[in-house]
Design an enzyme around this catalytic site. Structure first.
Site, PDB file in Angstrom:
ATOM      1  N   HIS A 181       0.752  -1.032  -0.102  1.00 40.32           N
ATOM      2  CA  HIS A 181       0.013  -0.004  -0.011  1.00 40.32           C
ATOM      3  C   HIS A 181       0.875   1.219  -0.020  1.00 40.32           C
ATOM      4  O   HIS A 181       2.135   1.279   0.604  1.00 40.32           O
ATOM      5  CB  HIS A 181      -0.903  -0.008   1.233  1.00 40.32           C
ATOM      6  N   HIS A 241      -3.312   3.936  -2.644  1.00 40.35           N
ATOM      7  CA  HIS A 241      -3.628   2.435  -2.853  1.00 40.35           C
ATOM      8  C   HIS A 241      -3.768   1.958  -1.350  1.00 40.35           C
ATOM      9  O   HIS A 241      -2.845   1.968  -0.615  1.00 40.35           O
ATOM     10  CB  HIS A 241      -2.417   1.551  -3.594  1.00 40.35           C
ATOM     11  N   HIS A 246      -4.273  -5.643 -12.461  1.00 46.60           N
ATOM     12  CA  HIS A 246      -4.534  -4.565 -11.308  1.00 46.60           C
ATOM     13  C   HIS A 246      -3.042  -4.083 -10.754  1.00 46.60           C
ATOM     14  O   HIS A 246      -2.867  -3.238 -10.011  1.00 46.60           O
ATOM     15  CB  HIS A 246      -5.129  -5.362 -10.075  1.00 46.60           C
ATOM     16  N   GLY A 247      -1.888  -4.508 -11.340  1.00 52.29           N
ATOM     17  CA  GLY A 247      -0.787  -4.043 -11.089  1.00 52.29           C
ATOM     18  C   GLY A 247       0.398  -4.509 -11.826  1.00 52.29           C
ATOM     19  O   GLY A 247       0.164  -5.001 -12.797  1.00 52.29           O
TER      20      GLY A 247
END
Lengths: 138, 480
Positions: free
Chosen positions: B206, B237, B403-404
């Site tokens: 995060h 995030h 997503h990443g």
């Protein structure tokens, strides 16, 4: 014999804990998990806290026990460092843990442990006693 | 080491593991990847895990893997699995411990040239104002009655209580709150863990990043999202913190207990599941929606503190507007055509982002002509992407994309031989200021630990799942 060692995982982290007996294994597993979350040497064993968990076999008992210890750390905000298992059966564990309420200044987090997973969870007998492998979600 | 798995190349972007590869698989696995990414993917257990997902009762269509897929626990991270709403299962592990972990992107009225001279001041201010929560708690004090409201109203409760602007809730997936949240299905322990953590970033992967728009790839979509070259934006995030983690822990334990009653046996207990229609399945979904709403409230709180930090450094002239907020760990009821038949499904997205194409009614009116905004954070110090959902996602991936960047190296491996102070200095020389609350945060999230996000984006763009809109470069990073 070392109490535990750290295991690699592509995204997260795990540990292999050891114990001459099953109660020692469960105690060392709790220490291993919290050593990933914070610096245990900074935790003073000032008070004693009773911690208990239940399960349907030793595997689920280990996951539930570690989840309970994590709840004490992250929910009740108690930093724990010494665990003494007073009763262990395949479906229940009782223990006394020593530690103190978390102090943001002294107990700086290393990593925030989100949860205990079932990923490749193992408990096995070894020549020296018992070993367990557990992966944590970070 | 992973076992040898037979994988067929369908073209240069799609791979298939047929259902007869292993006993118990009810459907194929389809992986979206380039040949180079596929080489990485084969190195860990992610394909094995995608095959395990293919064994779940009621799975509709293939078990899908996005190009950023990497090994998780139970489900792979970067996976999509749609379950039939009437005879399928729900799996808390298929959503993940961090329920509604997600990303929101905020645009500012400042340019990189405006921010650079005051960057250090700004990053220090954000670091003070946006707590990571590693020490235990944040700045938002709520009691049990307020928490019940947060669990039902999500970001909306925050806005009603002074932590945001009215328009913020209109620019979030599901308006920042899912219907069907049941606070009574959330345990007292989950509430105890989560309450002091509202409005905190968390640690692990995060972060909060101050970035600027480096390249625009789609002018019309960029204009609709309010993005222009050199503009400063902020990417947040974070997820549902201890509340969501405890909800998942509680329900994985519960489902492991009741699975035998429903005649379900699985290759991995982390996949624990039960029929969607069972009381335990319904209770989990009620708790999951509540945790998802907590996550939206959490990201809303972070945005509120971020606005304060910008105001302190740049005065009232700097406006921060939410572009959109997407979740990438969630299960949602959606309707898709599978093998020629429209079906009601529960789409599990574990490390995957919803990506609805232009025209979809769930997209805010101002964006509907270009497609839903999708944000794909790369690793610290490289780049992140803004995409727009495309029609291919509806046809092939249950409206989902990556997503990443996807991890390449373990946390322990990337730490070896590296020093946090030295690495921080190296990033600073590359024009990126980093502040971290946890000691090991910086090292474990170094760019070397991740795949190249551009390669991942190339796959979803060329496969027609989403279109490139803009590439963002970081200049400041706050790590949990």
């Amino acid at each position: 014999m070392a109490a535990f060692e750290i295991l690699e995982h592509p995204a997260d982290i795990g540990f292999r804990a050891f114990g001459a007996t099953l109660p020692e294994l469960f105690a060392n597993a709790a220490t291993a998990m919290l050593s990933i979350a914070c610096d245990l040497e900074k935790v003073a064993p000032k008070a004693e806290y009773p911690i208990a968990a239940t399960g349907s076999d030793y595997e689920s008992l280990l996951v539930n026990w570690l989840s309970e210890v994590l709840y004490w750390f992250d929910g009740k905000r108690i930093a724990l460092r010494e665990f003494r298992v007073t009763r262990l059966e395949p479906d229940r564990i009782r223990a006394l843990a020593r530690g103190e309420p978390r102090n943001a200044g002294r107990h700086r987090s290393k990593l925030i442990v989100k949860a205990v997973t079932w990923h490749q969870l193992k408990i096995a007998q070894t020549p020296g006693g018992w070993a367990a492998e557990v992966y944590l979600d970070i | 080491m992973p076992a040898e798995i037979h994988v067929e190349a369908l073209d240069t972007l799609r791979y298939r593991i047929p259902r007869d590869e292993r006993r118990g698989m009810r459907t194929d696995v389809v992986v979206y990847a380039s040949p180079a990414l596929m080489d990485h993917i084969r190195k860990d257990l992610s394909l094995e895990q995608a095959m395990n997902v293919a064994t779940l009762p009621g799975i509709a269509g293939p078990s899908l893997a996005m190009p950023d897929i990497h090994q998780g626990y139970g489900f792979p991270i970067g996976g999509v699995a749609a379950m039939d709403a009437s005879d399928g299962v729900v799996s808390p592990g298929g959503v993940g411990f961090d329920i509604n972990c997600g990303v929101r992107l905020v645009r500012t009225t400042l340019s990189a040239a405006d921010v650079r001279p005051k960057l250090r001041e700004l990053i220090n201010q954000i670091f003070r104002d946006v707590p990571c929560g590693a020490g235990g708690s944040g700045f938002i004090k709520i009691g049990p009655r307020e928490l019940e409201q947060v669990l039902v109203k999500g970001a909306g409760w925050m806005v009603e209580n002074g932590y945001g602007e009215e328009r913020d809730t209109r620019f979030a997936e599901a308006g920042g709150a899912l219907e069907g949240a049941d606070p009574t299905a959330v345990s007292a322990r989950a509430k105890e863990r989560g309450t002091p953590q509202l409005g905190t970033l968390g640690s692990g992967n995060h972060f909060l990043e101050v970035q600027y728009v480096e390249e625009i790839h789609d002018e019309a979509a960029a204009r609709a999202f309010g993005l222009s070259a050199a503009q400063v934006v902020v990417l947040i995030h974070s997820g549902s913190r201890g509340l969501g983690h405890q909800v998942c822990t509680d329900y994985v334990a519960e489902m492991n207990k009741v699975m035998p009653r429903y005649g379900i046996s699985l290759p991995d207990r982390q996949l624990a599941c039960c029929p969607i229609r069972a009381p335990e399945g319904q209770a989990y979904l009620g708790a999951m929606c509540a945790a998802a709403n907590f996550a939206w409230a959490n990201r809303q709180g972070i945005l509120h503190f971020l606005r304060g930090a910008f105001r302190r450094i740049f005065g009232d002239s700097a406006r921060l507007d939410l572009i959109y907020d997407v979740c990438h760990n969630i299960a949602k009821r959606e309707r898709y055509e599978v093998e020629g038949r429209k079906r009601d499904l529960l789409v599990h997205r574990k490390g995957a982002t919803r990506a609805f194409p232009a025209g979809h009614r769930e997209i805010p009116a101002g964006y509907r002509h270009v497609g839903q905004p999708v944000f794909v954070p790369g690793s610290m110090g490289t780049a992140s992407w803004v995409l727009a959902g495309a029609e291919g996602a509806m046809q092939e991936t249950f409206g989902s994309v990556c997503h990443g960047a996807g991890r390449l190296m373990s946390r322990t491996a990337v730490r070896k031989g590296r020093d946090a102070r030295l690495e921080t200095k190296k990033l600073e020389e590359a024009g990126i200021l980093v502040r971290s609350e946890t000691r090991d945060g910086i090292l474990e999230e170094l760019p070397e630990a991740y795949k190249n996000v551009d390669e991942v984006i190339e796959v979803v763009h060329n496969a027609g799942l989403a279109r490139k809109v803009a590439r963002l470069r970081p200049i400041g990073v706050i790590k949990g």
